[in-house]
Design a protein around this motif. Structure first.
Motif, PDB file in Angstrom:
ATOM      1  N   ASP A 227     -33.685 -30.945 -66.804  1.00 44.17           N
ATOM      2  CA  ASP A 227     -34.106 -31.310 -65.453  1.00 44.17           C
ATOM      3  C   ASP A 227     -33.002 -32.084 -64.728  1.00 44.17           C
ATOM      4  O   ASP A 227     -32.758 -31.877 -63.535  1.00 44.17           O
ATOM      5  CB  ASP A 227     -35.383 -32.149 -65.506  1.00 44.17           C
ATOM      6  CG  ASP A 227     -36.610 -31.330 -65.909  1.00 44.17           C
ATOM      7  OD1 ASP A 227     -36.540 -30.083 -65.828  1.00 44.17           O
ATOM      8  OD2 ASP A 227     -37.615 -31.946 -66.310  1.00 44.17           O
ATOM      9  N   VAL A 230     -30.310 -29.570 -63.740  1.00 44.27           N
ATOM     10  CA  VAL A 230     -30.774 -28.762 -62.605  1.00 44.27           C
ATOM     11  C   VAL A 230     -30.662 -29.568 -61.315  1.00 44.27           C
ATOM     12  O   VAL A 230     -30.213 -29.047 -60.284  1.00 44.27           O
ATOM     13  CB  VAL A 230     -32.220 -28.283 -62.841  1.00 44.27           C
ATOM     14  CG1 VAL A 230     -32.827 -27.739 -61.542  1.00 44.27           C
ATOM     15  CG2 VAL A 230     -32.261 -27.210 -63.919  1.00 44.27           C
ATOM     16  N   ARG A 260     -33.847 -23.503 -62.290  1.00 42.51           N
ATOM     17  CA  ARG A 260     -34.618 -23.706 -63.517  1.00 42.51           C
ATOM     18  C   ARG A 260     -34.695 -22.424 -64.330  1.00 42.51           C
ATOM     19  O   ARG A 260     -34.520 -22.429 -65.550  1.00 42.51           O
ATOM     20  CB  ARG A 260     -36.020 -24.238 -63.188  1.00 42.51           C
ATOM     21  CG  ARG A 260     -36.065 -25.735 -62.954  1.00 42.51           C
ATOM     22  CD  ARG A 260     -37.485 -26.255 -62.931  1.00 42.51           C
ATOM     23  NE  ARG A 260     -38.226 -25.761 -61.777  1.00 42.51           N
ATOM     24  CZ  ARG A 260     -38.247 -26.362 -60.594  1.00 42.51           C
ATOM     25  NH1 ARG A 260     -37.549 -27.478 -60.409  1.00 42.51           N
ATOM     26  NH2 ARG A 260     -38.938 -25.857 -59.592  1.00 42.51           N
TER      27      ARG A 260
END
Length: 506
Positions: A227, A230, A260
């Motif tokens: 995450d 990203v 993602r």
């Protein structure tokens, strides 16, 4: 007597040591062994030399009042004094001495005392230098990098103002204030260190390019780090895909969803992401016009690669291994001069790409001996209020890098201008002279959190700093030495930078 402080009281106290005659100290084992003579009287303090322009004054050997300030302060040179001052159960500190960064001498009441050092093992837990113009901040920053290089610790140094590009240049004449040890160190530094100057955006120097995307394959299955990667990639790409105006939020959402999916598939080069955006599969995004928005972003990325000099082929594609490692076995310092990036947006985008690349690279290549990443004028990259393209990646890096042996050194003139999450992640702090009431008050607040109270923060001389790190109960005042490489009053010009870049090329 301590309250009245009569003349000669400190000297008498240190020589006489009346507490050693008390029953309590004798029973507790706090006195020196009986076979040791009393320490010899300290030599009178010699006056310090006046500070030279852009560098601290030469340290003068003199005795300073003893104070228990932790393991970062080296023992006094006199063996008898060292034995008398040390607690009986304290083991010798010799093993740590080989991996320490000398940072100066204790400085109390205008007199220089014992040497002070920073354990090299604390560098991966980050360093903050908070000091205003004329404080000697740049000299301290350079000496930290140089001393680390002498221990074999390589560095990437961002140079926004041309102040750091002479890290590979020897002094043409031995400067005033250099000790014999400084001369020997300077010769060894120049002989064993390889300084490479990179000039992103300037093809006449030593141009570089960086990938727009992190190496998602190197992250593995850690969801939190995926995450973060990203988010860094999204912040990097947004300026290139025209995510502005009424469609900005829609484009940002589609881009995040596509990234993602791209990361779940193991990532790849930018061309692979562009192909995914050109023909976005159903179900990746719930935005009704996701396919059209994705195709538009693909076109914007095509245009960016054709027009942006940092994305064109031909320049060195900068692998962190090239930045940190010398094929000749020397310790490499890569100075990345940012003067060729014409706008703040271009500069921030480049720094973000570099940090994003480092974030994934250090996971595959952790270092037991340590590496450094240096950001001068850090308030421009990680401001306290506004967001920049490189702020998210810097915050991720400062939180994760210590696990992989990468230490960040951040210098700023405005303590409140840098994001507090950056400063709070730094174990080691240096506080130098500040000028404005606002920055003085901000620095005092930071020092108070470390147990210190510096009423003289606005009156410190050049090269004088309050120093705080692990093992110190409160900040101590030090005077830092001159840097080992050439540091004249004026920084090099743009043409000088290009000449040095061609000279200091890999």
């Amino acid at each position: 007597m301590a309250q009245r402080m009569p003349p000669g009281f400190e000297t008498w106290l240190r020589q006489r040591r009346p507490l050693f005659d008390t029953t309590f100290f004798k029973v507790a084992g706090l006195c020196p062994p009986p076979f040791l003579d009393r320490p010899q009287p300290a030599q009178p303090a010699q006056p310090t030399q006046p500070a030279q322009p852009d560098r601290p004054a030469a340290p003068a050997p003199a005795a300073a009042p003893p104070e228990d300030t932790g393991a970062a302060v080296a023992p006094k040179p006199t063996p008898q004094t060292a034995a008398a001052d040390a607690p009986a159960a304290t083991p010798p500190a010799a093993p740590a001495e080989a991996r320490s960064i000398p940072i100066g001498r204790r400085h109390e009441r205008g007199v220089d005392g014992e040497a002070v050092s920073l354990a090299a093992d604390l560098l991966p837990r980050h360093v903050a230098i908070l000091a205003g113009s004329g404080s000697g901040k740049t000299v301290l920053l350079r000496r930290l990098v140089e001393e680390a290089a002498l221990l074999g610790i390589p560095a990437i140094v961002l140079d926004p103002n041309n102040d750091l590009s002479r890290l590979g240049e020897p002094w043409p004449v031995t400067p005033d204030g250099f000790t014999v040890d400084d001369e020997a160190k300077a010769a060894r530094y120049i002989g064993t260190t390889e300084v490479v100057i990179w000039t992103p955006g300037r093809s006449a120097g030593n141009p570089v390019s960086l990938a727009l995307l992190p190496d998602f394959a190197a992250i593995g299955d850690d969801r939190d780090e995926i995450d973060q990667a990203v988010e860094m990639a999204r912040a990097t790409l947004e300026p290139f895909v025209a995510a502005t105006g009424t469609s900005a939020r829609l484009k940002t959402g589609v881009l995040s969803a596509a990234l993602r999916r791209f990361a779940e598939r193991g990532g790849g080069p930018l061309a692979d992401l562009v192909r995914l955006l050109e023909d976005l599969p159903e179900g990746i995004s719930q935005v009704s016009k996701a396919g059209k928005l994705a195709a538009d972003m693909a076109d914007q990325l095509h245009a960016a690669t054709e027009s942006n000099p940092l994305l064109r082929a031909g320049a060195t594609s900068l692998d962190p291994a090239v930045l940190f490692e010398s094929p000749r076995g020397h310790t490499r310092i890569s100075v990345v001069n940012l003067a060729g990036l014409a706008s703040d947006a271009a500069r921030d985008a480049f720094v973000n790409q570099l940090q994003m690349t480092l974030f994934t690279w250090i996971k595959r290549r952790p270092s037991a001996s340590g590496r450094l990443y240096v950001l001068d004028e850090a308030q421009n990259f990680v401001p306290s209020q506004a967001g920049t393209a490189c702020k998210a990646s810097a915050l991720s890096l400062v939180a994760q890098a210590r696990k992989y042996g990468l230490g960040m050194v951040l210098a700023t003139q405005t303590p409140k201008g840098i994001d507090n999450r950056i400063v709070s992640n730094c174990t080691t702090h240096f506080y130098g002279r500040m000028a404005s009431p606002a920055t003085i008050e901000a620095t005092r607040e930071l020092m108070a959190a470390k147990g210190g109270a510096a009423d003289d923060i606005g009156r410190l001389g050049r090269g004088e700093f309050w120093f705080s790190t692990e093992g110190l109960r409160r900040p101590v005042k030090i005077r830092t030495p001159l840097c080992l490489s050439h540091h004249p009053a004026n920084p090099p010009t743009a043409e000088d930078i290009l000449t040095m870049a061609r000279t200091h090329a890999p």
